[in-house]
Design a protein around this motif. Sequence first.
Motif, PDB file in Angstrom:
ATOM      1  N   HIS A  79     132.106 -21.276  -1.902  1.00  0.00           N
ATOM      2  CA  HIS A  79     132.612 -23.320  -1.828  1.00  0.00           C
ATOM      3  C   HIS A  79     133.996 -23.069  -1.068  1.00  0.00           C
ATOM      4  O   HIS A  79     133.790 -24.016  -0.257  1.00  0.00           O
ATOM      5  N   VAL A  80     134.407 -22.033  -1.494  1.00  0.00           N
ATOM      6  CA  VAL A  80     135.888 -22.491  -0.745  1.00  0.00           C
ATOM      7  C   VAL A  80     136.217 -22.151   0.327  1.00  0.00           C
ATOM      8  O   VAL A  80     136.776 -23.464   0.901  1.00  0.00           O
ATOM      9  N   TYR A  81     136.045 -22.195   1.564  1.00  0.00           N
ATOM     10  CA  TYR A  81     136.073 -21.959   2.532  1.00  0.00           C
ATOM     11  C   TYR A  81     135.236 -22.876   3.530  1.00  0.00           C
ATOM     12  O   TYR A  81     135.593 -23.347   4.258  1.00  0.00           O
ATOM     13  N   GLN A  82     134.203 -24.034   2.218  1.00  0.00           N
ATOM     14  CA  GLN A  82     134.055 -25.318   2.776  1.00  0.00           C
ATOM     15  C   GLN A  82     134.921 -26.392   1.860  1.00  0.00           C
ATOM     16  O   GLN A  82     135.308 -27.936   2.564  1.00  0.00           O
ATOM     17  N   LEU A  83     135.898 -25.757   1.270  1.00  0.00           N
ATOM     18  CA  LEU A  83     136.773 -26.942   0.334  1.00  0.00           C
ATOM     19  C   LEU A  83     138.218 -27.181   1.475  1.00  0.00           C
ATOM     20  O   LEU A  83     138.559 -26.265   1.915  1.00  0.00           O
ATOM     21  N   ASP A  84     138.993 -28.796   1.095  1.00  0.00           N
ATOM     22  CA  ASP A  84     140.463 -28.522   1.526  1.00  0.00           C
ATOM     23  C   ASP A  84     141.043 -27.494  -0.153  1.00  0.00           C
ATOM     24  O   ASP A  84     141.348 -27.551  -0.355  1.00  0.00           O
ATOM     25  N   ILE A  85     142.585 -27.598   0.925  1.00  0.00           N
ATOM     26  CA  ILE A  85     144.075 -27.610  -0.450  1.00  0.00           C
ATOM     27  C   ILE A  85     143.580 -28.362  -1.658  1.00  0.00           C
ATOM     28  O   ILE A  85     143.807 -27.824  -2.202  1.00  0.00           O
ATOM     29  N   ASP A  86     143.046 -29.262  -1.100  1.00  0.00           N
ATOM     30  CA  ASP A  86     142.708 -30.265  -2.598  1.00  0.00           C
ATOM     31  C   ASP A  86     141.681 -29.555  -3.640  1.00  0.00           C
ATOM     32  O   ASP A  86     141.282 -30.915  -4.749  1.00  0.00           O
ATOM     33  N   GLY A  87     140.884 -28.878  -3.211  1.00  0.00           N
ATOM     34  CA  GLY A  87     139.112 -29.142  -3.045  1.00  0.00           C
ATOM     35  C   GLY A  87     138.041 -29.924  -2.855  1.00  0.00           C
ATOM     36  O   GLY A  87     137.632 -29.427  -3.601  1.00  0.00           O
ATOM     37  N   GLN A  88     138.323 -30.669  -2.175  1.00  0.00           N
ATOM     38  CA  GLN A  88     137.630 -31.699  -1.436  1.00  0.00           C
ATOM     39  C   GLN A  88     137.098 -30.525  -0.456  1.00  0.00           C
ATOM     40  O   GLN A  88     137.547 -30.268   0.152  1.00  0.00           O
ATOM     41  N   LEU A  89     135.966 -31.679   0.241  1.00  0.00           N
ATOM     42  CA  LEU A  89     135.296 -31.336   1.035  1.00  0.00           C
ATOM     43  C   LEU A  89     135.875 -31.236   2.456  1.00  0.00           C
ATOM     44  O   LEU A  89     136.369 -32.654   2.453  1.00  0.00           O
ATOM     45  N   ASP A  90     135.950 -30.369   3.402  1.00  0.00           N
ATOM     46  CA  ASP A  90     136.710 -30.532   4.522  1.00  0.00           C
ATOM     47  C   ASP A  90     136.538 -30.928   5.644  1.00  0.00           C
ATOM     48  O   ASP A  90     135.065 -30.532   5.675  1.00  0.00           O
ATOM     49  N   ARG A  91     136.530 -31.881   5.262  1.00  0.00           N
ATOM     50  CA  ARG A  91     136.277 -32.746   7.576  1.00  0.00           C
ATOM     51  C   ARG A  91     136.931 -33.329   8.222  1.00  0.00           C
ATOM     52  O   ARG A  91     136.628 -33.333   8.986  1.00  0.00           O
ATOM     53  N   HIS A  92     137.752 -31.596   7.686  1.00  0.00           N
ATOM     54  CA  HIS A  92     139.041 -31.858   9.866  1.00  0.00           C
ATOM     55  C   HIS A  92     138.515 -31.487  10.239  1.00  0.00           C
ATOM     56  O   HIS A  92     138.936 -32.281  12.014  1.00  0.00           O
ATOM     57  N   ALA A  93     137.715 -30.887  11.138  1.00  0.00           N
ATOM     58  CA  ALA A  93     136.571 -30.221  12.157  1.00  0.00           C
ATOM     59  C   ALA A  93     136.158 -31.934  13.068  1.00  0.00           C
ATOM     60  O   ALA A  93     136.323 -32.298  14.235  1.00  0.00           O
ATOM     61  N   ALA A  94     135.649 -32.660  11.483  1.00  0.00           N
ATOM     62  CA  ALA A  94     134.495 -33.282  11.858  1.00  0.00           C
ATOM     63  C   ALA A  94     135.748 -34.294  12.123  1.00  0.00           C
ATOM     64  O   ALA A  94     135.231 -35.045  13.549  1.00  0.00           O
ATOM     65  N   ILE A  95     136.772 -34.916  11.897  1.00  0.00           N
ATOM     66  CA  ILE A  95     137.310 -35.812  12.242  1.00  0.00           C
ATOM     67  C   ILE A  95     138.037 -35.419  13.560  1.00  0.00           C
ATOM     68  O   ILE A  95     137.844 -36.667  14.172  1.00  0.00           O
TER      69      ILE A  95
END
Length: 180
Positions: A79-95
């Motif tokens: 799951h680490v590959y889908q989370l940001d540095i705060d442990g939340q779901l990373d959506r930066h590419a979608a943003i």
Amino acid sequence: MAGMWHCAVSAIFEFNGRPLRVMSLQLSPFDPAWRAADALQILRTVNKGDVPAVIGGDFNCVSLTDPDPYAGVEWHPDHVYQLDIDGQLDRHAAIRLERQGRMRDCAELAGVELEATTGHAAVDHHPPRRIDRWLATHQLPAAVVAGYRVTPLGDLLHADDYLTDHRPVTLEINANAIPL
């Protein structure tokens, strides 16, 4: 494109004299920052000139409108590959693609239910999620998207497993709605 995870392919096709850029890609499954950086290269390509475009591929991240598939799911090291540095779901590419780049989700344009495209195979430690999809540029009229279909899981069954860990997604185009 320099630095892309696997690659991205872009071609302009003519449908009844109407140009449409079609792009295929796979963003990094392992690095959220790399995904977001690749999204900027994608936007540079699809926004060149006035040719409307659609992008299909494995974005390796959920869209801005998808619910968090990891909420309430027991953590796994993958799951680490889908989370940001705060442990939340990373959506930066979608943003980058959907908010800043104003790309639109073709499933939503087609008015179909959003379906998970991966997370069904036994080897996948992630929950079901929609990371494979089609996006449309801001200048593509919604009427161009005539259909959107995620391959049913039953069509992928083979012996005691699935043929693939991703459900293919098909986009149907109404060529007559593409601007001249």
